[in-house]
Design an enzyme around this catalytic site. Structure first.
Site, PDB file in Angstrom:
ATOM      1  N   GLU A 179     -11.932  -1.223   0.821  1.00 51.73           N
ATOM      2  CA  GLU A 179     -10.703  -0.831   1.514  1.00 51.73           C
ATOM      3  C   GLU A 179     -10.173   0.519   1.028  1.00 51.73           C
ATOM      4  O   GLU A 179     -10.480   0.996  -0.055  1.00 51.73           O
ATOM      5  CB  GLU A 179      -9.626  -1.891   1.259  1.00 51.73           C
ATOM      6  N   ASP A 199       0.819  -1.223   0.000  1.00 47.22           N
ATOM      7  CA  ASP A 199       0.000   0.000   0.000  1.00 47.22           C
ATOM      8  C   ASP A 199       0.855   1.276   0.000  1.00 47.22           C
ATOM      9  O   ASP A 199       1.668   1.487   0.907  1.00 47.22           O
ATOM     10  CB  ASP A 199      -0.905   0.048   1.233  1.00 47.22           C
TER      11      ASP A 199
END
Ligand code: FRU
Length: 419
Positions: free
Chosen positions: A286, A47
């Site tokens: 998410e 990420d």
């Protein structure tokens, strides 16, 4: 009117999701080359969180672009195949358990130099440092990193530190003291007690252009004991005949949560109802984040093929919704919600997309299929590095893939000079 009464929660419906299609070229990420370069052979990164201002602008500081990444050291001595060779797949799959937030900087927005950890070992109160958002909060170089403290539990947290220029780059320091802001409440957002597979993480704070107040969106699940959710007619949407059967879809209850700051600094927060729910559709929405454009609110979120409910499917990638107001109602972009998905020939090539206000979309490489005759053995090549950046064009309630840039290209939209 109370803020909680303003929110018009939108159900991403099963009928919307039936419109999600693999391999539509306008919503499919171009193929990632098997011969991709790796940023650092000793690390996995996934990420990616570009430094931004609370209005969403991606910034550089004294000419240096800065990204934060979830990071884990590769452990070839720990993860081994039977023949003694490095079992990179097991290592990669175990990375979430030892995720740390590190930072990188670059003069050209793409030749990233490793800066190290943001917080020293022991600063963060839980075992895992999971995703969030780094914010440059002023021109003195103060940064607030909103992130997720995981194991035990899951709490949205914040740590403050600063960025300074050095002779050959930048340095982050003083990220010493973590404040836990809130956890799931069991009323709007599902708790660990209600579901051991609950999701509660990935804060993305922003100033709402509509009222100038500080809010944040985050990943959650709709509150309630696992398996007790009712799939309403709104969750079903306008289904075609023969699509009424939902199997075990009551187990999927993803949502995009909303909270508002009760003070100017964002040290104290009030939970509000979710903006988007995916009950009976998908269990994970998410890393939600906004792009404000043409007076509209574009709300993006990433999701997986494997988290879809029975009877539905779609690619790993980024999905999106648009509204005229922060509080909704929202409409799925492109009718379905899908904005940029992986091609079916390489279904796990990238993940964790972040759409920037300039239409550039960054993500990381997860795994790319590797044919036996290729120089990479195994069925696929593990990434753990930045993917090529993709540009999308956002037009009203539709989006189009228009261009691919280099690996990890995250240019600033504004340069801030600090002393
Ligand atoms: C997305 C994600 C985030 C989480 C992190 C954990 O890739 O699942 O929601 O913060 O990865 O590694």
């Amino acid at each position: 009117m109370l803020l909680q009464d303003k929110v018009i929660t939108t159900a991403w419906s099963r009928a919307d999701a039936l419109k999600v299609k693999f391999d539509d070229p306008t919503t499919t990420q171009p193929i990632v080359d098997l011969k991709f370069p790796v940023m650092d052979e000793t690390l996995f990164i996934w990420d990616t969180m570009p430094l931004k201002k609370l209005d969403g602008t991606i910034v550089s500081v004294n000419g240096w672009s800065v990204i934060f990444t979830l990071t884990a050291t590769r452990e070839p001595d720990v993860y081994k195949n039977k023949d003694g060779s490095y079992d990179i797949t097991s290592d990669w799959n175990a990375r979430h358990g030892r995720a740390r937030i590190c930072y990188w900087y670059a003069k050209d927005g793409q030749s990233w130099i490793y800066g190290g950890r943001v917080m020293a070992e022991g600063v963060s109160p839980t075992a895992r440092e999971w995703a969030g958002t780094p914010v440059l909060i002023n021109e003195e170089g103060d940064i607030e990193l909103y992130y997720t403290c995981v194991s035990p539990g899951a709490a949205i947290a914040k740590v403050r530190g600063c960025i300074t220029e050095t002779s050959d780059g930048i340095k982050l320091s003083d990220f010493h003291s973590v404040t836990k802001l809130f956890s799931a409440d069991g009323f709007y957002y599902q708790t660990e007690e209600q579901n051991i597979y609950w999701n509660f993480r990935d804060p993305s704070p922003f100033i709402n252009p509509g009222d100038g107040k500080l809010y944040m969106v985050f990943e959650g699940n709709v509150a309630g004991e696992r398996g007790t959710h009712r799939i309403t007619s709104e969750d079903l949407g306008n289904l075609p005949p023969g699509y009424e059967e939902v199997g075990g879809a009551r187990y999927q209850a993803g949502c995009i949560g909303l909270a508002v700051a009760k003070d100017e600094q964002g040290d104290s927060w009030q939970l509000l109802p979710p903006l988007i729910t995916a009950v009976g559709v998908n269990d994970q929405t998410e890393r939600p984040h906004f792009v404000f454009k043409d007076g509209k609110y574009y709300l993006f979120t990433i999701s997986h093929q494997y988290t879809y409910a029975d009877g539905l499917t779609g690619p790993d990638g980024v999905y999106g919704f648009v509204s005229d107001s922060l509080f909704g109602p929202y409409e799925p972009l492109n009718g379905s919600g899908l904005v940029l998905g992986n091609p079916s020939s390489q279904p796990f090539q990238t993940y964790s997309h972040c759409v920037m206000p300039n239409g550039l979309v960054t993500s990381f490489i997860d795994s790319v299929p590797a044919p036996e005759e290729s120089e990479y053995d195994g069925d696929y090549r593990i990434g753990g590095t930045e993917a090529p950046t993709v540009q999308i064009k956002i037009e009203g309630n539709r989006t189009f893939v228009v261009k691919t840039y280099d690996y990890g290209f995250i240019p600033p939209m504004e340069n801030i000079f600090i002393q």
